[in-house]
Design a protein around this motif. Sequence first.
Motif, PDB file in Angstrom:
ATOM      1  N   THR A  98       0.842  -1.206   0.000  1.00 14.45           N
ATOM      2  CA  THR A  98       0.000   0.000   0.000  1.00 14.45           C
ATOM      3  C   THR A  98       0.872   1.248   0.000  1.00 14.45           C
ATOM      4  OG1 THR A  98      -0.123  -0.129   2.396  1.00 14.45           O
ATOM      5  CG2 THR A  98      -1.964  -1.059   1.187  1.00 14.45           C
ATOM      6  N   PHE A 100       3.828   1.583  -1.270  1.00 19.85           N
ATOM      7  CA  PHE A 100       4.356   1.748  -2.625  1.00 19.85           C
ATOM      8  C   PHE A 100       3.298   2.389  -3.526  1.00 19.85           C
ATOM      9  CE2 PHE A 100       4.791  -0.227  -6.897  1.00 19.85           C
ATOM     10  CZ  PHE A 100       6.000   0.336  -7.272  1.00 19.85           C
ATOM     11  N   ALA A 101       2.084   1.855  -3.465  1.00 16.57           N
ATOM     12  CA  ALA A 101       1.023   2.372  -4.336  1.00 16.57           C
ATOM     13  C   ALA A 101       0.757   3.844  -4.048  1.00 16.57           C
ATOM     14  CB  ALA A 101      -0.248   1.552  -4.156  1.00 16.57           C
ATOM     15  N   LEU A 102       0.694   4.205  -2.760  1.00 12.09           N
ATOM     16  CA  LEU A 102       0.331   5.577  -2.411  1.00 12.09           C
ATOM     17  C   LEU A 102       1.514   6.532  -2.499  1.00 12.09           C
ATOM     18  CD1 LEU A 102      -2.013   4.859   0.628  1.00 12.09           C
ATOM     19  CD2 LEU A 102      -2.677   5.500  -1.678  1.00 12.09           C
ATOM     20  N   PHE A 114      -5.251   7.414   1.367  1.00 14.71           N
ATOM     21  CA  PHE A 114      -4.236   7.571   2.410  1.00 14.71           C
ATOM     22  C   PHE A 114      -4.867   8.080   3.714  1.00 14.71           C
ATOM     23  CE2 PHE A 114      -0.850  10.427   4.240  1.00 14.71           C
ATOM     24  CZ  PHE A 114      -0.102   9.388   4.769  1.00 14.71           C
ATOM     25  N   LEU A 162       0.745   4.579   6.732  1.00 19.90           N
ATOM     26  CA  LEU A 162       1.177   5.951   6.991  1.00 19.90           C
ATOM     27  C   LEU A 162       2.703   6.034   6.984  1.00 19.90           C
ATOM     28  CD1 LEU A 162       0.837   8.877   8.200  1.00 19.90           C
ATOM     29  CD2 LEU A 162       0.715   7.796  10.429  1.00 19.90           C
ATOM     30  N   ARG A 165       4.323   4.907   3.399  1.00 13.05           N
ATOM     31  CA  ARG A 165       4.046   5.882   2.345  1.00 13.05           C
ATOM     32  C   ARG A 165       4.945   7.105   2.513  1.00 13.05           C
ATOM     33  NH1 ARG A 165       2.212  11.348   2.249  1.00 13.05           N
ATOM     34  NH2 ARG A 165       0.831  11.677   0.489  1.00 13.05           N
ATOM     35  N   ASN A 166       5.059   7.597   3.755  1.00 16.23           N
ATOM     36  CA  ASN A 166       5.903   8.768   3.966  1.00 16.23           C
ATOM     37  C   ASN A 166       7.368   8.455   3.701  1.00 16.23           C
ATOM     38  OD1 ASN A 166       3.772  10.355   4.551  1.00 16.23           O
ATOM     39  ND2 ASN A 166       4.016  10.280   6.769  1.00 16.23           N
ATOM     40  N   LEU A 278       9.717   9.065  13.476  1.00 11.90           N
ATOM     41  CA  LEU A 278       9.559   9.472  12.077  1.00 11.90           C
ATOM     42  C   LEU A 278       8.592  10.647  12.019  1.00 11.90           C
ATOM     43  CD1 LEU A 278      10.037   8.277   8.985  1.00 11.90           C
ATOM     44  CD2 LEU A 278       7.594   7.976   9.224  1.00 11.90           C
ATOM     45  N   GLY A 279       9.017  11.734  11.452  1.00 10.66           N
ATOM     46  CA  GLY A 279       8.142  12.893  11.372  1.00 10.66           C
ATOM     47  C   GLY A 279       8.359  13.885  12.497  1.00 10.66           C
TER      48      GLY A 279
END
Lengths: 282, 312
Positions: A98, A100-102, A114, A162, A165-166, A278-279
Motif C-alpha cells: 500500500t 508503494f502504491a500511495l 491515504f 502511513l 508511504r511517507n 519518524l516525522g
Amino acid sequence: MFPAPIERASRPAQFAYQALIPAALVLWLLPLIAVAVFSIRPDADFANANYWGWPSSFEGISNYSKVFFESDMPRYLWNSVLITVPTVIGAVALSCMTGFALGIYKFRANLWIFFLFVAGNFVPFQILMVPVRDLTLDFGLYNTKTGLVLFHIAFQTGFCTLFMRNFIRALPYELIEAARVEGVAEWRIFWFVVLPLMKPAIAALAVLIFTFIWNDYFWAVVLTQGAESQPVTAGITSFNAQYRAAYHLMSAGSIVAALPPVAMFFLMQRHFIAGLTLGAVK
Amino acid sequence: MAPLPPSTADRPAPGPAPRSWWRRNQIAITPWLFLAPGILFFAVYVLIPVFQSFNVSLYEWDGLGAAEYVGLRNYEEMYWDDAFYTSLKNNVIWLVLYLLAIPMGLAIALLLNQTVTGIRIYKSLFFFPFVISQVVVGLVFSWFYDPSFGLLNVMLGWFGAGPVNVLGDERWVTYGIIAAGLWPQTAYCMILYLTGLNAVDPEQIEAGRLDNARGFRMLWHIILPQLKPATFIAFVVTIIGALRSFDLISIMTGGGPFGQSRVLSFYMFEVALSEYGFRMGYGAAIAVVLFLIMLVFITYFLWSMYREERGR
C-alpha cells in the motif's frame, strides 16, 4: 546545542550534573526497581511483612524457575510469539504494497485513500469491538490465535501504511523514472528498485509492531479466553489469580511478561527510535 | 496530476495487441493491484465495523439471539445514566492531565540533551517504561500504591503523612491511574523531543546567544518553534493515548471503587462484555459517543496533515 553543553559550565556544576542524572533515573524507575526487588525475595518475607528491609534470603532463581516450570507462563509466552510474529510479517507485507502504491503513483483518489488509512488508525478500539467480535465468531475464529492475528494485521495496516508511504515519498523519484525509461515492469520496479531501499523502514516498523502487538491487552481479552490461545498480557491476570498474594511470584511473572519487548528495544534501539520519531523532525 | 509520466511516450512502439493494452494501462492499474489486499483487510476489519457499530447502537441485542430494533432508546438511556456521566467526566480529566506528558517529556529531554559519557544509556533507561506493556505498568503501580506495603506510603510515612489508599479512594483513584499512565507517555514525548532537539539549527542558537537570549527566553523564542513537528506528534499520540485508556483501568481497579474510575472505553466494555450482561446495543451507543469525541481530533489531525501535503 540547547541547553548549553555542560562541558562549558564550571567544574562543580558538571559534577552536580553527573550526580543528578543517576539519582533522577533511580527515582524515575523506582516503581520498577521495587518490583524487581520483590521478585527475588522469599515467600517468608511477605508473611513477616518484611517488604522493604534486607531480604532474608535471595530466591531469584527459585522464583523465576517456578514461573517457567510450574505455571502456564511459557504457554502464554509462546502464544504471544505465535500471535506477534505472523502479525508483524503480515502487516509489514501489506503496507509495503500500500505504501508503494500511495507513495509512487499519482491518481485522484490517492490522498483520500491515504487519509482513510490514517483516520482508521486513530479510531477508538471500542467502536470496532462488537462487530469485530461478531465477525470473528462468524469465521469460527473466536478464541483462536488466527482470529487475533487477522484483526491485528488489518488494524496495524493503517499505521504501517502511513509510515511506509511517507518513507517512500522521501525516496528519490528519479530512480523510478529511470527504471520506467528502461522499460522495467511496474511490479519489478517494486521488487528490485523500491523494496531494497525500504530495508531500514521495514526494520523500524517490524520492531515497533512487535512491541505494539506483544503489549496488546484489549483485543486479547475481547477475542480470546483460555490458556490455549491467550497471549501473555491476558495470561498474566490468570497467573496472578492463581498466585494471589504471592507477590514474589507475581512480580517475577510480570517481569518475564515485560521482558521480550524490552529486549527487542535494547537490541534494535536505533531502528526502534527511528520508527517512533519518524516525522518528529522535518 | 497526469497519470502517465512523459517518459513512457518516447518508448519504442508497443508489442502485440493483447500486451499493449496492459502496457498502456499498467501505470493506472498497478497501484490498485498493490492496494487491493490492504484495502480489503482494512475495510473488513476497520472501516465497515465503524458503520456496523452505528447500526448496532439502534438495537437491543445480547450478541446471540435476535436483535430488537429500538431506535434511539439506547441514547435516551445514556442521557439518564449517571455512570455514563462519571465516565465522560473522567475522560475529560484524562485528556487534560495526560497532556502534562508533553511538558514533562520536554523537561526530561532538556535535562538529558548533553554529551557526557554514558548519556546514551541514560536516555534508553529513561525511555524504557514506554516499551513495557500497560498491563505490567498497571500491576507495578498498583503495588506501588498499595496501602499496606506500597512504596508510596512508605515514602509518605517519612514525611509523617498517613497512609493513602490511592486506588480505593474515589477522590484519588482517577488521578492515581493517570499518574501511572503518564509514566510511559512522558517517556514517549521525551524521545520525540530528544530527536527534535538533535535537529535544532545550531546557528540560530548561536545567533540567539549573541542577542543575549538564554534560558527560558531562548527556549520559548528559538527552540520551541523549531520543535513544532515533534510537539505536533506528541500532541497526537497523547490525545489518542488518553482516549484509548483501558488497560490500566482494567488492571488497576476494574473501574472501581463504585465505578468512580471508569472512562467511556472501559464502561463500554463492561456494558457489552461483562457482568452487566451482554448489552451490545448499549455498548455500541457508548462507543459511538467516544468515536464522535475522537472524530473531532481526527478531523483536526487530518486537516493539519492536508495543509502540509498541499504545502509540499
